[in-house]
Design a protein around this motif. Structure first.
Motif, PDB file in Angstrom:
ATOM      1  N   ARG A   1      -4.006  -4.362  44.807  1.00 34.73           N
ATOM      2  CA  ARG A   1      -3.887  -5.167  46.024  1.00 34.73           C
ATOM      3  C   ARG A   1      -3.054  -6.429  45.768  1.00 34.73           C
ATOM      4  N   GLY A   2      -3.333  -7.088  44.644  1.00 39.01           N
ATOM      5  CA  GLY A   2      -2.584  -8.299  44.336  1.00 39.01           C
ATOM      6  C   GLY A   2      -1.103  -8.032  44.145  1.00 39.01           C
ATOM      7  N   LEU A   3      -0.781  -6.872  43.571  1.00 41.28           N
ATOM      8  CA  LEU A   3       0.616  -6.521  43.303  1.00 41.28           C
ATOM      9  C   LEU A   3       1.227  -5.663  44.406  1.00 41.28           C
ATOM     10  N   ARG A   4       0.432  -5.362  45.429  1.00 43.34           N
ATOM     11  CA  ARG A   4       0.898  -4.559  46.566  1.00 43.34           C
ATOM     12  C   ARG A   4       1.431  -3.205  46.124  1.00 43.34           C
ATOM     13  N   ARG A   5       0.605  -2.562  45.300  1.00 46.33           N
ATOM     14  CA  ARG A   5       0.939  -1.235  44.791  1.00 46.33           C
ATOM     15  C   ARG A   5      -0.212  -0.278  45.102  1.00 46.33           C
ATOM     16  N   PRO A   6       0.004   1.041  45.067  1.00 49.35           N
ATOM     17  CA  PRO A   6      -1.094   1.995  45.310  1.00 49.35           C
ATOM     18  C   PRO A   6      -2.173   1.880  44.233  1.00 49.35           C
ATOM     19  N   HIS A   7      -3.424   2.062  44.635  1.00 47.43           N
ATOM     20  CA  HIS A   7      -4.529   2.022  43.671  1.00 47.43           C
ATOM     21  C   HIS A   7      -4.744   3.404  43.051  1.00 47.43           C
ATOM     22  N   MET A   8      -5.650   3.477  42.073  1.00 47.49           N
ATOM     23  CA  MET A   8      -5.850   4.711  41.316  1.00 47.49           C
ATOM     24  C   MET A   8      -7.226   5.349  41.555  1.00 47.49           C
ATOM     25  N   ILE A   9      -7.916   4.940  42.611  1.00 43.55           N
ATOM     26  CA  ILE A   9      -9.225   5.529  42.909  1.00 43.55           C
ATOM     27  C   ILE A   9      -9.030   6.849  43.641  1.00 43.55           C
ATOM     28  N   ASN A  10      -9.752   7.884  43.201  1.00 45.38           N
ATOM     29  CA  ASN A  10      -9.720   9.160  43.911  1.00 45.38           C
ATOM     30  C   ASN A  10     -11.111   9.798  43.871  1.00 45.38           C
ATOM     31  N   GLU A  11     -11.263  10.898  44.577  1.00 44.84           N
ATOM     32  CA  GLU A  11     -12.572  11.542  44.721  1.00 44.84           C
ATOM     33  C   GLU A  11     -13.168  11.932  43.378  1.00 44.84           C
ATOM     34  N   MET A  12     -12.371  12.509  42.500  1.00 46.37           N
ATOM     35  CA  MET A  12     -12.881  12.941  41.208  1.00 46.37           C
ATOM     36  C   MET A  12     -13.413  11.757  40.407  1.00 46.37           C
ATOM     37  N   ARG A  13     -12.674  10.666  40.383  1.00 44.59           N
ATOM     38  CA  ARG A  13     -13.101   9.497  39.611  1.00 44.59           C
ATOM     39  C   ARG A  13     -14.336   8.839  40.206  1.00 44.59           C
ATOM     40  N   VAL A  14     -14.426   8.825  41.532  1.00 45.82           N
ATOM     41  CA  VAL A  14     -15.630   8.268  42.158  1.00 45.82           C
ATOM     42  C   VAL A  14     -16.859   9.087  41.747  1.00 45.82           C
TER      43      VAL A  14
END
Length: 277
Positions: free
Chosen positions: A161-174
């Motif tokens: 969010r701070g760098l305005r880039r896509p995050h790396m959270i996905n269903e498998m990791r959750v």
């Protein structure tokens, strides 16, 4: 950044629940890739009091702490409460002044690898079943690994969010974060007089129960009898709500949370019953 040979990768896959070691390694690498593209580490992170540089420094320190704990070392860090952890975080950032992207990216990856090496050593020497002392109380090795992944994903999201880039959270990791989140719920419960029985389901996963009796929290492996409220949550939204990055009303407005049952109005109250770790 340090590499890990194929043999170590194979051992880690056997040492932790399926996919967890790989998720830790890939998340650390994704965070490093975010930082490698950072131009200004002094920009603020939305929703936090930290800058990008301070958030990255905290991640590097936390990964090192987790690696030490996994190796069996005693690391005292706060008093186990959200307030105590916040105070320990602030003090650690005063004592550790590094805020430059490249060395912090390297440290985050190296300490994640060190954690996985410690896991493999514990399996090899027969100590993998021991109870470990963590900043949020006693845990076994698998729950600690889930804790590490959860912590990296939360602050990886902050950095994105701070760098305005896509995050790396996905269903498998959750899904791999759920063992830690279930363990942590009773430990981070807020003072409350709530009495209610919830069924919680993260889309794509099995349902579990959370009951409150005069504010005392118990997490059940299955839904409780006569549940008052059933909550169905999209995986990414579930993690962001659990970590205090997304409000329940925001999530419901986006259609990421559905609720039904005898008392569906209890759904927005559920996340407020916890202090996000």
């Amino acid at each position: 950044m340090s590499g890990v040979d194929g043999g170590t990768q194979a051992r880690t896959r056997d040492s932790l629940p399926e996919g967890l070691g790989r998720a830790i390694r890939e998340t650390a690498s994704a965070i490093a890739a975010l930082l490698d593209g950072a131009r200004d580490m002094s920009v603020p992170v939305p929703g936090l009091e930290w800058t990008v540089g301070e958030t990255a420094a905290h991640l590097a320190l936390a990964n090192g702490l987790m690696a030490d704990v996994a190796s069996g070392q005693e690391r005292f860090y706060g008093d186990g409460t959200p307030h105590g952890l916040a105070a320990a975080n602030a003090q650690s950032l005063i004592e550790f002044p590094e805020r430059t992207a490249k060395p912090l990216a390297a440290m985050i990856v190296e300490q994640a690898d060190a954690f996985l090496h410690a896991v493999d050593r514990a399996v090899a020497d027969g100590t993998a079943g021991r109870t470990l002392s963590t900043p949020l109380g006693p845990m076994d090795q698998d729950i600690l690994a889930s804790y590490l992944l959860t912590h990296m994903l939360g602050h990886g999201y902050d950095l994105a969010r701070g760098l305005r880039r896509p995050h790396m959270i996905n269903e498998m990791r959750v899904g791999l974060c759920l063992p830690f989140l279930k363990t942590a719920m009773p430990r981070v419960a807020a003072a409350s007089a709530l009495t209610a029985r919830y069924t919680v389901r993260v889309r794509g996963g099995a349902a579990f129960g959370v009951t409150f009796t005069d504010g005392t929290v118990e997490v059940l492996p299955d839904p409780p009898e006569r549940s008052d409220c059933t909550i169905l949550t999209e995986p990414v939204a579930f993690l962001l709500i659990a970590l205090g990055r997304l409000g329940p009303w925001q999530a419901m407005a986006r259609g990421a949370v559905l609720a039904w049952g005898r008392k569906p109005w209890l759904a927005p109250r559920f996340p407020t019953a916890f202090n996000a770790p």
